[in-house]
Design a protein around this motif. Structure first.
Motif, PDB file in Angstrom:
ATOM      1  N   ILE A   1    -114.654 -29.974 107.862  1.00  0.00           N
ATOM      2  CA  ILE A   1    -113.737 -29.791 108.996  1.00  0.00           C
ATOM      3  C   ILE A   1    -114.132 -28.603 109.858  1.00  0.00           C
TER       4      ILE A   1
ATOM      5  N   LYS B   1    -112.088 -27.170 102.345  1.00  0.00           N
ATOM      6  CA  LYS B   1    -112.192 -27.485 100.906  1.00  0.00           C
ATOM      7  C   LYS B   1    -113.020 -26.443 100.149  1.00  0.00           C
ATOM      8  N   ASP B   2    -114.085 -25.950 100.802  1.00  0.00           N
ATOM      9  CA  ASP B   2    -114.960 -24.998 100.113  1.00  0.00           C
ATOM     10  C   ASP B   2    -114.236 -23.675  99.884  1.00  0.00           C
ATOM     11  N   SER B   3    -113.506 -23.241 100.913  1.00  0.00           N
ATOM     12  CA  SER B   3    -112.796 -21.975 100.710  1.00  0.00           C
ATOM     13  C   SER B   3    -111.601 -22.180  99.777  1.00  0.00           C
TER      14      SER B   3
ATOM     15  N   GLY C   1    -117.051 -19.245 101.377  1.00  0.00           N
ATOM     16  CA  GLY C   1    -117.239 -20.548 100.714  1.00  0.00           C
ATOM     17  C   GLY C   1    -118.476 -21.266 101.242  1.00  0.00           C
TER      18      GLY C   1
ATOM     19  N   PHE D   1    -109.614 -16.160 110.480  1.00  0.00           N
ATOM     20  CA  PHE D   1    -109.867 -16.085 111.929  1.00  0.00           C
ATOM     21  C   PHE D   1    -109.160 -17.281 112.570  1.00  0.00           C
TER      22      PHE D   1
ATOM     23  N   ASP E   1    -124.843 -26.205 104.393  1.00  0.00           N
ATOM     24  CA  ASP E   1    -124.142 -25.753 105.596  1.00  0.00           C
ATOM     25  C   ASP E   1    -125.201 -25.221 106.555  1.00  0.00           C
TER      26      ASP E   1
ATOM     27  N   SER F   1    -112.763 -14.561 102.770  1.00  0.00           N
ATOM     28  CA  SER F   1    -112.692 -15.221 104.072  1.00  0.00           C
ATOM     29  C   SER F   1    -112.208 -16.649 103.860  1.00  0.00           C
ATOM     30  N   PHE F   2    -110.969 -16.900 104.258  1.00  0.00           N
ATOM     31  CA  PHE F   2    -110.305 -18.170 103.927  1.00  0.00           C
ATOM     32  C   PHE F   2    -109.915 -18.907 105.204  1.00  0.00           C
ATOM     33  N   ASN F   3    -110.256 -20.194 105.248  1.00  0.00           N
ATOM     34  CA  ASN F   3    -109.906 -20.959 106.453  1.00  0.00           C
ATOM     35  C   ASN F   3    -109.258 -22.298 106.116  1.00  0.00           C
TER      36      ASN F   3
ATOM     37  N   TYR G   1    -108.246 -34.104 104.225  1.00  0.00           N
ATOM     38  CA  TYR G   1    -109.275 -34.649 103.340  1.00  0.00           C
ATOM     39  C   TYR G   1    -108.848 -35.996 102.743  1.00  0.00           C
TER      40      TYR G   1
END
Ligand SMILES: Cc1cc2nc3c(=O)[nH]c(=O)nc-3n(C[C@H](O)[C@H](O)[C@H](O)COP(=O)(O)O)c2cc1C
Ligand SMILES: Nc1ncnc2c1ncn2[C@@H]1O[C@H](COP(=O)(O)OP(=O)(O)OP(=O)(O)O)[C@@H](O)[C@H]1O
Ligand SMILES: [Mg+2]
Length: 527
Positions: A198, A46-48, A138, A88, A143, A41-43, A191
């Motif tokens: 974000i 930075k975490d992903s 991520g 998404f 969170d 799951s990529f958006n 960033y």
């Protein structure tokens, strides 16, 4: 340079330890479900982005069966599976995030599926079309949606069934940036403009702690998001990797600015807000938990517990309970090298929080122990997540650990404890944590009168002086027993009169003395 080598050569032991654990999670996931039945799951956040590169490194090893470091991501490009990636899309997303996500998918040849539905409906559709057994996310501790999650967490009730895999759950803000910079991988341009976390265009601003023109943010190691000024559009910001205090990561999220709530009595109690509660009902009471098998066995006296009782009493607090617990009373966690690990696991359990690595405490321990730090894999530096504050003091080598209204003192001798207590009191005053009260005053009278003669008058005084605590006990039963006598009727009786108003305590002691012939009582010295 490839990911495995970059991490191996970066010289950052903490990052290397986190990397190793994350790669282990990825490896286990791929072995369990196979590359075919997992998705990422990529958006573009930075975490992903960190996760993307961990997955590239993990897929390379899994598919080539070549151990690192010989196996690079170049080897991966010759392997069969592209990383199935779900994104998404939303009209509320920053254009920079959207284009970074699409460009990155292209650059790393990700098998991208765009979904234009909300998370839940999108996942329902995906599971119908091409089912996934596990999804890499991520998510990181801290969170809002990480609460209660582990590295492997099944999707919640009411959501389509799959395993949520969170390989970087335990990574700190600092770890994320250490990784992105060490591996020199691209990240979203926002960033570099002061954004540190974000969300949507409606709820995200650059982080005020990174504002260059705002003098209050020159030292961003202190302070909280709440109460900070909203950044003006023309202000300039430092890049996200310069934020020193990871706790301010979400300071640019607008919900933070609006979240100064009026605390209800229930919420104070629920959150253990000792200041608020005590202020309302005037009860200043504490309980002391002492952990030690040796005390329960009778090998060692509970000197530390007694010491703390006296300290609390001297600042006008009542000690309602002092319990001695066995070292193994707490069964969750506590696998570290120090018994205080067990204590903190217990505190975490009591508050329904999980233990998570804390980089601030890690650093304190490293400074204290140097290279001999037994917390090699951050075991000693695990703290209850979301409820812990470290109270540092210039005179104390290690901080007092505050978990809501529980203060964990780690001193193991009376002098260490006394020092920690002094530091705690000073921090409490400075931070307005709890209040030092009017101290108690007491008078102790010793007498050889038999109990039967005292019982009646004492009961009367007790009701005559309801604001005082009047007690009676036999002196040194232990001493009598050691001498071999019958301790039941030997040893003098001590009557204690305790209260906050010295005149009332004096008056009670006088009234009692006057009720008996002169010379029956002798006043004991204080202490
Ligand atoms: C792949 C994926 C799986 C998710 N699974 C769950 C879930 O099982 N339970 C849940 O409450 N939320 C789930 N969510 C929603 C997230 O927990 C969270 O609400 C989402 O990331 C929105 O964060 P935001 O509101 O800060 O944008 C999922 C989200 C994604 C992308
Ligand atoms: N729109 C989305 N599409 C796909 N995955 C998403 C989406 N939003 C969130 N996620 C998943 O949830 C994770 C957590 O989101 P979160 O916003 O906390 O982190 P991030 O976006 O990677 O970084 P940042 O904290 O800087 O925003 C992401 O890493 C990603 O795996
Ligand atoms: Mg995000």
């Amino acid at each position: 340079m490839d990911i495995w080598n970059s991490v191996a050569e970066c010289g950052d032991k903490r990052l290397q330890a986190k990397f190793k654990l994350s790669m282990n999670v990825i490896d286990r996931t791929l072995s369990l479900y196979g590359c075919e039945e997992v998705a990422f799951s990529f958006n573009g956040g930075k975490d992903s982005t960190v996760l993307l590169h961990l997955l590239r490194a993990g897929y390379a090893v899994a598919e080539s069966q070549i151990a690192p470091p010989a196996c690079t991501e170049d080897v991966r490009s010759r392997t069969q599976h592209r990383i199935r990636t779900i994104y998404f899309e939303s009209p509320d997303v920053f254009p920079e995030i959207d284009s970074f996500t699409l460009d990155t998918a292209k650059a790393y040849d990700l098998e991208l599926e765009l979904i234009r539905l909300d998370f839940k409906s999108g996942l329902v559709e995906l599971q119908k079309k091409r089912p996934m057994k596990a999804v890499f996310l991520g998510t990181r501790i801290g969170d809002p949606n990480a609460v209660g999650q582990e590295q492997f967490s099944p999707s919640s009730a009411g959501w389509p069934a799959f395993m949520r895999v969170n390989p970087i759950l335990d990574w700190s803000y600092r770890d994320v940036w250490a990784f992105l910079l060490a591996c020199e991988v691209p990240y979203c341009s926002l960033y570099d403009q002061g954004y540190t976390s974000i969300g949507s265009i409606h709820d995200t601003l650059p982080n005020a702690a990174l504002c260059i023109s705002d003098s209050s943010s020159d030292d961003n190691s202190a302070g909280t998001a709440e109460g900070k000024k909203l950044p003006a559009p023309d202000r300039k910001f430092r890049p996200a990797y310069l934020l020193r205090d990871g706790r301010l990561e979400r300071a640019g999220r607008l919900k933070n600015f609006a979240s100064v709530k009026v605390k209800s009595r229930d919420s104070l109690r629920e959150n253990g807000d000792i200041n608020g509660l005590n202020g309302m009902n005037g009860l200043f009471a504490a309980a002391i938990l002492v952990v030690g098998d040796e005390i329960l066995r009778g090998d060692v006296d509970d000197i530390l517990g007694m010491h703390l009782s006296k300290e609390l009493y001297s600042i006008g607090w009542t000690v309602t309970r002092r319990a001695v617990l066995p070292n193994d009373v707490i069964m969750t966690g506590g696998v570290g090298t120090m018994h205080c690990d067990v204590t903190l696991a217990g505190v975490a359990k009591a508050f329904g929080a999980r233990l998570a690595p804390d980089e601030e405490l890690e650093e304190d321990l490293r400074q204290h122990y140097g290279e001999n730090c037994p917390g090699d894999e951050n075991k000693m530096a695990r703290l209850p997540e979301g409820i812990t504050e470290l109270l540092h003091h210039k005179d104390a080598a290690v901080p007092v650990i505050k978990c809501r209204n529980v203060y964990v003192l780690s001193g193991v001798t009376t002098s260490e404890l006394a020092l920690q207590w002094r530091c705690l009191l000073e921090s409490a005053k400075e931070k307005d944590l709890f209040h030092v009260q009017q101290p108690f005053t007491s008078i102790r009278l010793r007498t050889s009168l038999p109990e039967v003669e005292l019982a009646g008058p004492l009961a009367r005084f007790d009701s005559e002086f309801p604001d005082l605590t009047i007690g009676c006990y036999r002196e040194s039963c232990q001493f009598q027993a050691i001498k071999g006598g019958d301790s039941r009727n030997q040893g003098q009786l001590i009557i204690s009169v305790v209260g906050k108003e010295p005149s009332r305590v004096n008056s009670a002691a006088k009234t009692l003395a006057n009720a008996f012939p002169e010379g029956v009582f002798s006043e004991m010295s204080k202490g």
